[in-house]
Design a protein around this motif. Sequence first.
Motif, PDB file in Angstrom:
ATOM      1  N   VAL A  63       0.831  -1.198   0.000  1.00 41.05           N
ATOM      2  CA  VAL A  63       0.000   0.000   0.000  1.00 41.05           C
ATOM      3  C   VAL A  63       0.878   1.266   0.000  1.00 41.05           C
ATOM      4  CG1 VAL A  63      -1.832   1.250   1.192  1.00 41.05           C
ATOM      5  CG2 VAL A  63      -1.757  -1.258   1.310  1.00 41.05           C
ATOM      6  N   ASP A  64       0.647   2.102  -1.010  1.00 40.59           N
ATOM      7  CA  ASP A  64       1.343   3.387  -1.049  1.00 40.59           C
ATOM      8  C   ASP A  64       0.803   4.273   0.081  1.00 40.59           C
ATOM      9  OD1 ASP A  64       2.995   5.413  -1.918  1.00 40.59           O
ATOM     10  OD2 ASP A  64       1.470   6.224  -3.282  1.00 40.59           O
ATOM     11  N   VAL A  65       1.698   5.050   0.703  1.00 41.75           N
ATOM     12  CA  VAL A  65       1.274   5.877   1.835  1.00 41.75           C
ATOM     13  C   VAL A  65       0.572   7.143   1.370  1.00 41.75           C
ATOM     14  CG1 VAL A  65       2.083   7.268   3.790  1.00 41.75           C
ATOM     15  CG2 VAL A  65       3.050   4.979   3.376  1.00 41.75           C
ATOM     16  N   GLN A  66       1.180   7.848   0.387  1.00 42.90           N
ATOM     17  CA  GLN A  66       0.647   9.137  -0.039  1.00 42.90           C
ATOM     18  C   GLN A  66      -0.298   8.969  -1.224  1.00 42.90           C
ATOM     19  OE1 GLN A  66       4.584  11.081  -0.448  1.00 42.90           O
ATOM     20  NE2 GLN A  66       3.871  12.573   1.080  1.00 42.90           N
ATOM     21  N   MET A  67      -1.599   9.045  -0.905  1.00 41.41           N
ATOM     22  CA  MET A  67      -2.630   8.943  -1.946  1.00 41.41           C
ATOM     23  C   MET A  67      -3.713   9.961  -1.646  1.00 41.41           C
ATOM     24  SD  MET A  67      -3.101   4.814  -2.440  1.00 41.41           S
ATOM     25  CE  MET A  67      -3.476   4.546  -0.721  1.00 41.41           C
ATOM     26  N   PRO A  68      -4.396  10.481  -2.691  1.00 44.24           N
ATOM     27  CA  PRO A  68      -5.494  11.427  -2.461  1.00 44.24           C
ATOM     28  C   PRO A  68      -6.704  10.703  -1.882  1.00 44.24           C
ATOM     29  CG  PRO A  68      -5.342  10.880  -4.794  1.00 44.24           C
ATOM     30  CD  PRO A  68      -4.153  10.243  -4.141  1.00 44.24           C
ATOM     31  N   GLU A  69      -7.589  11.448  -1.291  1.00 44.81           N
ATOM     32  CA  GLU A  69      -8.833  10.944  -0.693  1.00 44.81           C
ATOM     33  C   GLU A  69      -8.562  10.063   0.537  1.00 44.81           C
ATOM     34  OE1 GLU A  69     -11.572   9.199  -3.438  1.00 44.81           O
ATOM     35  OE2 GLU A  69     -11.227  10.724  -4.963  1.00 44.81           O
TER      36      GLU A  69
END
Length: 534
Positions: free
Chosen positions: A54-60
């Motif tokens: 899981v990527d940490v920096q994502m929108p929403e």
Amino acid sequence: MKNINLLILDDRIENVISLEALLKDIPDINIISTTDPNEALKLCWKNDISIALVDVQMPEINGFEFVSLLKSNPKTSHIAAIMVTAISKEDKYLIKGLESGAIDYLYKPLNPAITIAKVTTFVKHVRIQEEVIQKNAELEQSRIALIQANKEAEHARKSKEIFLANMSHEIRTPLNGILGIVHMLNSSNLSEEQRDWVNRLSSASNSLLMIINDILDISKIDSGMMKIEFEDFNLRDLIHETINIFNIKAQNKNINLQIDIDNRIPALMFFDPLRLKQIISNFISNSLKFTEEGSIVLSVDLLEKKGDNYTIRFAVKDTGIGIKPEVVDKIFDAFEQGDDKITKKFGGTGLGLTIVKKLAELLNGSVTVDSVYGEGSTFSFIADIKEAKNQSIKQKEKIESYANFEKLSDFKVLVAEDNDLNSFMLSHMLKTWNCEVTIVKNGRQALNALECQDFDLILMDTHMPVMSGFEAIMEIRNHPDSQKRRIPIFTVSASVMEHEQKAAIDVGADEVIAKPFDPADLYNKIVNIYKNRQ
């Protein structure tokens, strides 16, 4: 096993493609990827995802929030989440990820070797978890199957116990009548020939009783209900009493039945006389069955003495058919004999020696057999037996006819018995002792008779139609008239199972007399009531 589903979630498609290319050669995985966190949640709910990168920096929804959502849902809480991040390696971010439920971190730019190694390790870890879950499931199924098997075994044991109790009752009831008639005949004037006939009838009846007892005993031993009761007894009397049981059968086969007792052994000993007699009886019965000519010798030898403890060997040696060496061990198995042809020729249940072996174990003794096929066998029981501390045991009085017992006067007895032969035999004995006897056939009739007159004693069968003896005793013990409520009650029943005898005492019986009974035992119990009344 099926492949492990691995989810890749990153809002940038190029990162997804890069990770897919990096991980595609790892065996046993199925890669599922998306750039949308909401779509990723749906994929996790619909698919059996085991690992999520899981990527940490994502929108929403950022990675921390996404992992928290996974862990808060029971359907997805098992997923091993690995954070993939390009932000600072500071401890506060690491702690935040671990607190959200992640188990590890991968830092961008990704090191291919480290990434592959970590993912491979987690795949192996998931596989081990799956195997553990599967083994636990199998163990649970085995546990459930074992519980079910135990229930079925317990049901089978109870069914067997009920069957044996019913069988014993149905056989003992007429057998009690037969032995009662034998006692009646022995109390009458008989010619020598007639007395011989009666003795043969008595011997045959006792042989049948021995078989019934063997069947019940094997059940008691298997269920752990067999009781061993030590007491002082006269060993020499026991040996002679045991031999006397088989004298007629030995005479019929022209077999010389002998006794040889070591003089160094005291007469008065402390042991379980009933079980010792049972072991010796089975040895002699077995020898008589397989010996057509010659002799049978019961020897009692002292092997060792330490203080008041005597190591004694009870051996029965015969000149019978002997046992083949290859089947010696088999003869101690239940329902087994040395050869199927033997069963057809000589008969037998195959239980006697099995019971002997198990009784010997309960008595902390041992059983051995020495045999030469075609020449004969020697069966031995060796045990440590203590000398009786009480050396003043009374000699048993010579058994006399019950007709010669002292008469009772003005003693009224109510007999509740549904078997005509047994009620006839009981009535004859009681009248011989001058008792006034009233006969009824069930518990209800017993209650009606009690309302019409007073009795000094009630002899009550437990299994009767209309109303059982148990029910009748409870009714009597709750009678409003205190005198009737306290009347002595003896159950005279063919039920010999311990729980049934206890049940009779629990409902209010004063004594339990098992069929077939010795008239002298019944008389002595009645005399105690008679004396107390006076």
